[in-house]
Design a protein around this motif. Sequence first.
Motif, mmCIF file in Angstrom:
data_model
loop_
_atom_site.group_PDB
_atom_site.id
_atom_site.type_symbol
_atom_site.label_atom_id
_atom_site.label_comp_id
_atom_site.label_asym_id
_atom_site.label_seq_id
_atom_site.Cartn_x
_atom_site.Cartn_y
_atom_site.Cartn_z
ATOM 1 N N UNK A 24 0.945 -1.164 0.073
ATOM 2 C CA UNK A 24 -0.042 0.117 -0.019
ATOM 3 C C UNK A 24 0.987 1.175 -0.057
ATOM 4 N N UNK A 27 1.497 2.787 -3.849
ATOM 5 C CA UNK A 27 0.468 3.598 -4.280
ATOM 6 C C UNK A 27 0.008 4.492 -3.242
ATOM 7 N N UNK A 29 -1.287 4.393 -0.375
ATOM 8 C CA UNK A 29 -2.379 4.299 0.433
ATOM 9 C C UNK A 29 -2.109 4.409 1.820
ATOM 10 N N UNK A 50 0.483 12.298 -7.357
ATOM 11 C CA UNK A 50 -0.079 10.900 -6.879
ATOM 12 C C UNK A 50 -1.178 10.390 -7.632
ATOM 13 N N UNK A 51 -1.922 11.468 -7.806
ATOM 14 C CA UNK A 51 -3.200 10.960 -8.712
ATOM 15 C C UNK A 51 -2.831 10.398 -10.120
ATOM 16 N N UNK A 54 -1.177 6.982 -9.730
ATOM 17 C CA UNK A 54 -1.957 6.099 -9.248
ATOM 18 C C UNK A 54 -2.649 5.579 -10.645
ATOM 19 N N UNK A 55 -2.924 6.313 -11.484
ATOM 20 C CA UNK A 55 -3.465 5.746 -12.776
ATOM 21 C C UNK A 55 -2.780 4.753 -13.320
ATOM 22 N N UNK A 59 -4.655 -1.825 -8.424
ATOM 23 C CA UNK A 59 -4.615 -2.372 -7.287
ATOM 24 C C UNK A 59 -5.768 -3.373 -7.118
ATOM 25 N N UNK A 61 -8.083 -5.788 -4.128
ATOM 26 C CA UNK A 61 -7.904 -5.649 -2.750
ATOM 27 C C UNK A 61 -8.494 -7.006 -2.252
ATOM 28 N N UNK A 128 -9.365 -2.741 -12.460
ATOM 29 C CA UNK A 128 -8.002 -2.162 -12.570
ATOM 30 C C UNK A 128 -7.407 -1.930 -13.676
#
Lengths: 220, 275
Positions: A24, A27, A29, A50-51, A54-55, A59, A61, A128
């Motif tokens: 985590x 990315x 989190x 960060x955005x 993250x693209x 991820x 979960x 994802x």
Amino acid sequence: MDVRKGEVVVIIGPSGSGKSTLLRCINRLEEYDAGRIVVDGILLDNAQNINAVRQEIGMVFQSFSLFAHLTVMENLTLAQRVVRKRSRDESQEIALELLTKVGIPDKALAYPIQLSGGQQQRVAIARALAMNPKIMLFDEPTSALDPEMIKEVLDVMLALAKEGMTMVVVSHEMGFARAAANRMILMDEGQIVDEATPEKLFASSHERTKLFLSKVLHMY
Amino acid sequence: MDGQPKPRPSGSKLAYLPGAESITRIDPWWGLVVLVVGLTVTLVTVRADPFWRILLFVRDGVAVTALITVSAFVFTLIAGMIGGLGRLSRNPVIHGVATLYVEIVRGIPLLVQLIWWYFAFPVVVQGIGRWLNIAAIANYQANAIVTAVIGLTVCYGAYMSEIYRAGIQSVPKDQAEAARSLGMTHFQSMRHVILPQAVRMVLPPVGNELIALLKDSCLVSVVAVADLTRRGREFMAVHFNPIEVWTMVALLYLIMTLFLARLVSWVEKKTHFER
């Protein structure tokens, strides 16, 4: 720790060892206090990028985390339209392709609650992948599934690995690790304790590794 | 209640069959509506004097009550959203202001707030107008209905803020995580993932607030608004028949709240989703 493009790295270890936290952090989190994380050449330090970063990171979960108020199709297209700014038609096409790839094209208009755990997780993987990420992170993807559904999810992950996707997987599924991993990492109490190819790790002479594997491998 | 089929006991074996639900649970709402509307119609026809005259006299009050309730509710929904988001803000100033707003408003009775708005607010506005030297503001005359709606909005907005806040916080954290990990900004994840779910989750308490608002709207009768309660008082002041007047007024409020409650549960059913 380095992960090269196309590599599949499987992280194992006892609970509380920090495997999920490490994943985590990649990315963001989770926040990290020291050190550097570099993803695709971009340093993960400031909130601005960060955005965008993250693209490029997908991820999956343990608890699937599908958007409960949206249909499967909407789950897959939402981020595509809102983040990647694709048109409705384009995003639906991509979504349908991915749903076929994970084996459940007929569930496109169902709601997550109507799907089994294995189906939900496959939708989560498709969601994802819909963003065309460069790297996929899997946080114990099969740990919350009934034993019968684990195989269908692992098959999807295996196929993904064979296509050359860069993957970092936290999992207890040794069979998958043996089949797909280029490298395995054992973590304990927040530290990387051992690192090797699956064959070498299962035969490792490292004390902690032997202890952990002896407790886990009896199940297989 | 005559003419109603008896509901089957819920322990009946048949209750478990598919489709049995519609038979085993008679909706008590229909029974109540039949009772109340039936009673009202009976009174108005059998004892037209005074009930029919009361109804004719107060009917514009019904319109005013409805108008005030609906307007205040719409503005309250907006105020609640702003307040709720403010209460969740990480910015200390915004959070402080929102918390102050909620704590103060929840600490003063609604009636007192309404009276304050009616008497004090115009004076404040006029003072500001004089200080800014703008004649239009300095000569502000209170419109009773406007100040009543403002007062109701400000008060119910505080309670609504807490409802929104609780609703947003009750959306599981993993939803926001999933949204953010897909690359959505905080704002996008709120707009597309969190708020839609939060809103559906708070529909029951919000519906309750709407019904409470309808009943509390009667307090505006004290601040020069000719709503249903005030019209009732006016009729009674002339004709001295409190029992008939207040029975009629009570029945009219009851009919309004019954239908409002039904609307609320209809909306809840339409937007319900399983988690």
